[in-house]
Design an enzyme around this catalytic site. Structure first.
Site, PDB file in Angstrom:
ATOM      1  N   CYS A 105       0.803  -1.224   0.000  1.00 18.66           N
ATOM      2  CA  CYS A 105       0.000   0.000   0.000  1.00 18.66           C
ATOM      3  C   CYS A 105       0.837   1.276   0.000  1.00 18.66           C
ATOM      4  O   CYS A 105       0.329   2.350  -0.322  1.00 18.66           O
ATOM      5  CB  CYS A 105      -0.944  -0.020   1.193  1.00 18.66           C
ATOM      6  SG  CYS A 105      -1.902  -1.550   1.303  1.00 18.66           S
ATOM      7  N   HIS A 139      -3.719   6.428   0.496  1.00 20.30           N
ATOM      8  CA  HIS A 139      -4.050   5.056   0.102  1.00 20.30           C
ATOM      9  C   HIS A 139      -5.507   4.791   0.437  1.00 20.30           C
ATOM     10  O   HIS A 139      -5.958   5.022   1.560  1.00 20.30           O
ATOM     11  CB  HIS A 139      -3.139   4.070   0.838  1.00 20.30           C
ATOM     12  CG  HIS A 139      -3.640   2.666   0.841  1.00 20.30           C
ATOM     13  ND1 HIS A 139      -3.941   1.991  -0.325  1.00 20.30           N
ATOM     14  CD2 HIS A 139      -3.915   1.808   1.864  1.00 20.30           C
ATOM     15  CE1 HIS A 139      -4.364   0.780  -0.011  1.00 20.30           C
ATOM     16  NE2 HIS A 139      -4.369   0.637   1.301  1.00 20.30           N
ATOM     17  N   ASN A 173     -10.071  -1.858  -2.400  1.00 14.67           N
ATOM     18  CA  ASN A 173      -8.677  -1.648  -2.036  1.00 14.67           C
ATOM     19  C   ASN A 173      -7.798  -2.441  -2.993  1.00 14.67           C
ATOM     20  O   ASN A 173      -7.708  -3.663  -2.902  1.00 14.67           O
ATOM     21  CB  ASN A 173      -8.466  -2.108  -0.584  1.00 14.67           C
ATOM     22  CG  ASN A 173      -7.039  -1.881  -0.097  1.00 14.67           C
ATOM     23  OD1 ASN A 173      -6.106  -1.752  -0.885  1.00 14.67           O
ATOM     24  ND2 ASN A 173      -6.867  -1.848   1.214  1.00 14.67           N
TER      25      ASN A 173
END
Length: 336
Positions: free
Chosen positions: A112, A259, A289
């Site tokens: 990430c 993120h 995600n």
């Protein structure tokens, strides 16, 4: 001499999974509440014979519709879904794309925080005079590591690839970046088996770690509460340090792009750092995600939403698996 993000393109796999689809597998789970809290409506996953490299190739070719690929001097390929243990996937990508042979190509394994690391690495290569155009590629297929009975991770994570062109400019448009690492938290987000320490185990025991999710050590495990605690403890002060190092105030940033982990976490961080909703990007409803791809996708979507090109000062921050985090300030003057 400096560098700037010039163009971003991204792709999703063709297979889309909605919350309604997941509800068929998990009928007792409240996906309406999940959607409201976490903010994800649909995610995309690769087919059995499709890999992160396949997605990466598509994203790069999409970018090359508006840029001469023979001008690429270096490939930075960020993935935790490599094609093989060896060779380096970036080398295979160079061949697939038909790029010059006198270029650099390397993989780096970050999740990430990978995009923000990559932006800074590209800036260093360009600012040192070694290259003029860097192709930063992020590509992830976490779906291949998730147990089919793991409702949390299946709900959150999606597959994607993004291709980002970072090029030489006269001015510094990639400003100061900062980094953080806490390897003591390595096991908070991990695929335990399948590498040098532990081989894949065909008889791996199903475990739940005290939750109603199902994993084995062959699959992705995420300790959600611990990851949340790490993020909310570290990132607010980290953002303030980035601002101080760049001698900027929060109100001087046109948009913060963190993120895109989940909407609840993002809103918590936004409030803690005291950023207005208008200046903080929070939209992962379509895609979920996508790990190292969330920031470039968000940057592309944000600039595409603008009516015209304009000079922007943006704050980008990545955080997660490692545990690792990084971020900094970038300037752009065009839609990406």
């Amino acid at each position: 001499m400096g560098a700037q993000i010039k163009k971003i393109e991204y792709v999703f796999p063709e297979v889309m999974i909605t919350n309604e689809d997941l509800k068929k597998d998990f009928p007792d789970y409240d996906f309406e509440r999940f959607e409201e809290k976490v903010g994800i409506k649909r995610r995309y996953v690769v087919s059995d014979d499709e890999t992160a490299l396949d997605l990466a190739e598509k994203a790069c070719n999409k970018l090359f519709q508006n840029f001469d690929k023979q001008k690429i001097d270096y490939i930075l390929y960020c993935t935790q879904s490599p094609e093989y243990f060896l060779p380096t996937t970036a080398c295979i990508l160079q061949d697939r794309l038909g790029l010059r042979k006198d270029i650099g190509a390397l993989d780096f394994n970050l999740g990430c925080s990978g995009f923000t690391y990559g932006v800074n690495l590209a800036n260093a290569l360009i600012s040192s005079g070694q290259v003029e155009n860097v192709l930063l590629v992020t590509a992830e297929t976490y779906s291949k590591f998730i147990h089919p009975k793991d409702k949390t991770n299946r709900s959150i994570f999606g597959d994607a690839a993004a291709a980002t062109l970072i090029s030489k400019t006269d001015d510094d448009n990639i400003l100061k970046f900062k980094f953080g690492t806490d390897g003591s938290g390595y096991d908070k987000l991990i695929v335990k088996n399948g590498c040098s320490k532990f081989p894949l185990d065909s008889d791996a025991e199903q475990i739940s770690y005290g939750t109603d999710n199902i994993y084995t050590d062959n699959h992705l495990y995420m300790n959600g509460p611990e990851v949340f605690n790490f993020t909310t403890k570290v990132i607010p002060d980290f953002v303030k340090e980035i601002m101080a190092d760049n001698k900027l105030e929060i109100n001087q940033i046109d948009q913060f792009v963190f993120h895109q982990a989940n909407s609840f976490m993002l809103d918590f961080l936004r409030k803690r750092v005291k950023i207005s909703k208008e200046n903080f990007y929070n939209d992962l409803s379509d895609g979920g995600n996508t790990v190292s791809c969330t920031i470039p996708i968000a940057l592309k979507r944000y600039t595409d939403s603008l009516e015209e090109n304009k000079e922007l000062t943006l704050g980008i921050v990545g955080f997660g698996v490692g545990l690792s985090w990084s971020g900094g300030i970038i300037k752009i003057n065009n839609k990406l």
